[in-house]
Each structure stands twice: as C-alpha cells, then as structure tokens.
Scaffold this active site. Structure first.
Site, PDB file in Angstrom:
ATOM      1  N   PRO A   2      43.961  33.903  43.285  1.00 34.39           N
ATOM      2  CA  PRO A   2      43.942  32.484  43.580  1.00 34.39           C
ATOM      3  C   PRO A   2      44.476  32.064  44.932  1.00 34.39           C
ATOM      4  CG  PRO A   2      45.780  33.025  42.142  1.00 34.39           C
ATOM      5  CD  PRO A   2      45.262  34.275  42.751  1.00 34.39           C
ATOM      6  N   GLU A   3      43.601  31.694  45.811  1.00 31.83           N
ATOM      7  CA  GLU A   3      43.982  30.880  46.956  1.00 31.83           C
ATOM      8  C   GLU A   3      43.201  29.586  46.767  1.00 31.83           C
ATOM      9  OE1 GLU A   3      43.952  32.897  50.774  1.00 31.83           O
ATOM     10  OE2 GLU A   3      44.138  34.820  49.786  1.00 31.83           O
ATOM     11  N   HIS A  93      47.011  40.134  27.728  1.00 31.65           N
ATOM     12  CA  HIS A  93      47.535  39.349  28.844  1.00 31.65           C
ATOM     13  C   HIS A  93      47.543  37.849  28.579  1.00 31.65           C
ATOM     14  CE1 HIS A  93      46.380  42.956  31.596  1.00 31.65           C
ATOM     15  NE2 HIS A  93      47.555  43.126  30.990  1.00 31.65           N
ATOM     16  N   ARG A 112      50.638  39.808  35.404  1.00 33.78           N
ATOM     17  CA  ARG A 112      51.939  40.094  36.011  1.00 33.78           C
ATOM     18  C   ARG A 112      53.032  39.101  35.657  1.00 33.78           C
ATOM     19  NH1 ARG A 112      51.206  41.765  42.222  1.00 33.78           N
ATOM     20  NH2 ARG A 112      53.422  42.191  42.022  1.00 33.78           N
TER      21      ARG A 112
END
Length: 272
Positions: A2-3, A93, A112
DNA sequence: AGCGGAACCTGTCGGC
DNA sequence: TGCCGACAGGTTCCGC
C-alpha cells in the site's frame, strides 16, 4: 502493497460496496492493530454503526459512519481489506471480521501485524492523521508549491518525497519511480533542485500516481503474478527492484543504494 | 534539522 | 534438502 495508488484503489472498491451497510458484529482474531484498545471496547464502539462512505488521506483509509464517527485504518506493509461472502473459518492472516447487515463480511487481513485500526468520534482526535502534509493529487499541490517546499530542506530528494508530513502518500516504490521519471538523483539535497527541476518533479509525481491509479495500483506480488501475462501493468516499474538491468532510457545499469535503511533504485547515468 | 538504529511482526528468498 | 541471514510496500521513538 500500500502506497497512495493502492490505498486509492482499495478505497474506491470499498466505497462502491460499503455505504449504507451496518456492522452487526465484530470478531477480533488478533488485536495488534488495535493499539492497546481492549477488544470489547473496540467491538462496542462499532456495534450498529452504519458506513456512510470511505475516503483516503495519505496512506490512511477513513471510514465515515453515518452518525459522524470514523474508523481510521492503515495497512502499513501487508494489510488488506477484503469484502467477502460469509465464511466459517478465518484465514491464518485474518485479524478482524466486520459482519455486515447485508450478509457480507469486511475482512482486515495482515500477515505482519503492522497495520492499525482506530475508532474516533472526531478526525481531530487522530494525531497521525493530523500530521499529514499535502495531498499530491490535490489542487494545492502545484509546481510552485513544490519549488517553495524544496527550498526549505537539505534532505536527500528520495527521503524528502517520503516524508508524510510534507507530502502524504508516497512510499518506497513510488519515490524511486517518480525520481526516475523526473530524471533526478535520489541523493540530491532538496534545496539544490531549482530552475525547471521542481516543475519536472511535480509533473512526474502527478503522472506516476495517476498512471498507477489507472492501473489499479502496482504491487510487487501482483507484479510477479502477471509475469507471463500480457497487458496490465507489468511494465509499470522502471527502476524498483531492477538493479543491474539496463536503464529504459539510457541503457546504463540500474543501481541499488541504501538510504535511511531502505532500498533506493536509480540510474546514476541519467538521474542527476 | 537530519541521520542512524531499533522496534513493531511474519513470510519469503538466496546462498551455502 | 535444510538452515540462516537478509530483506520486504510503513511508521515511530530515541539518541547523537
């Protein structure tokens, strides 16, 4: 993932589906994203709330509720929002499930566990959001603004571009890609970028982001996935991850460098 | 002001 | 094949 362009893509997809639906229940499978807020408080704060719309600010997702409150999300490195039919078992996740009254499931997934979710009644209560600088796709982001901002800093250009309090939304991939398109070295102290160069940087920033949004965002993993397919955006990245390969402009080898503990990719021959 | 380092976490990949 | 270190799209905090 994600940018700015990736977040923009996710936001527009969510915005096409979420408005008008209510949260009937929330399940938290792992609470790292909650920033210490007790799970029960989080669940209670969301119960019955109706989504009004979803917006982007920098790399943050802003979910507006009909009653005026907000949920602010940040995907960091590996976060994702997914709209799904009902499931019986969470994926490994999956961190949070938001059950919707239309039967669908909004899933926050994050391998993460760096991503964040916060609920605030006023946007002003969310400090990180308040620290963000100029939106690079807004009307205030002009060549003139860029030139003036550059003059005030000695920071290397790549770092300058990624400072969210200056320009909101650029990350490690797009900073390298923008500087390549602007033919500017990532090492150049910002204040040495003068003359026609600020306009070049401004133009490269806008064009790169617009192009990426047009392609629904660019990601490393997607980039790999489409390796043997035609079309799409497999050709989007010009320098990121391409050390040793010939520069698309001048054929000199792309170099990988390190700036503030992050990889920078550039062509030392045509980026000056 | 600006920089290096560490921390928050897990997964993957390259080298030996 | 298997283990181990390096590295990954982000941000924040701390010390110099």
């Amino acid at each position: 993932m994600p940018e700015l362009p990736e977040v923009e893509t996710i936001v527009s997809e969510l915005n096409a589906a979420l408005p008008g639906s209510a949260i009937t229940g929330t399940r938290v499978f792992r609470d790292n994203a909650l920033g210490g807020v007790p799970v029960a408080d989080f669940q209670e704060a969301l119960a019955g709330r109706v989504f009004e719309r979803v917006r982007r600010r920098g790399k943050f997702l802003v979910f507006d509720f009909r009653d005026g409150g907000h949920m602010i999300g940040h995907l960091r490195m590996t976060g994702k929002f997914i709209l799904s039919p009902p499931l019986t078992q969470p994926h490994a996740h999956h961190r949070v499930w938001f059950h919707l009254d239309n039967g669908r499931l909004l899933i926050f997934q994050d391998a993460r566990c760096f991503g964040t979710l916060a609920i605030v009644e006023r946007l002003a209560d969310h400090a990180p959001l308040q620290r963000l600088g100029m939106e690079p796709l807004s009307s205030g982001f002009t060549a003139k603004w860029v030139a003036a901002a550059l003059r005030q800093s000695k920071t290397p250009l790549k770092i300058w571009l990624m400072d969210q309090s200056r320009i909101a939304g650029l990350g490690n991939i797009y900073a390298s890609e923008i500087l390549f398109r602007a033919s500017l070295s990532p090492m150049r102290p910002a204040h040495t970028v003068t003359g026609g160069e600020p306009a070049r940087l401004h133009r490269a920033t806008r064009r790169t982001l617009r192009e990426a949004i047009h392609h629904n965002g660019t990601t490393i993993s997607d980039f790999r996935r489409v390796d043997d397919k035609t079309g799409g955006f497999q050709d989007f990245l010009r320098v990121y991850g391409k050390q040793g390969q010939p520069c698309p402009r001048c054929r000199a080898p792309i170099v990988k460098a390190r700036q503030q503990q992050r990889s920078t990719f550039f062509c030392p021959s045509c980026q000056r």
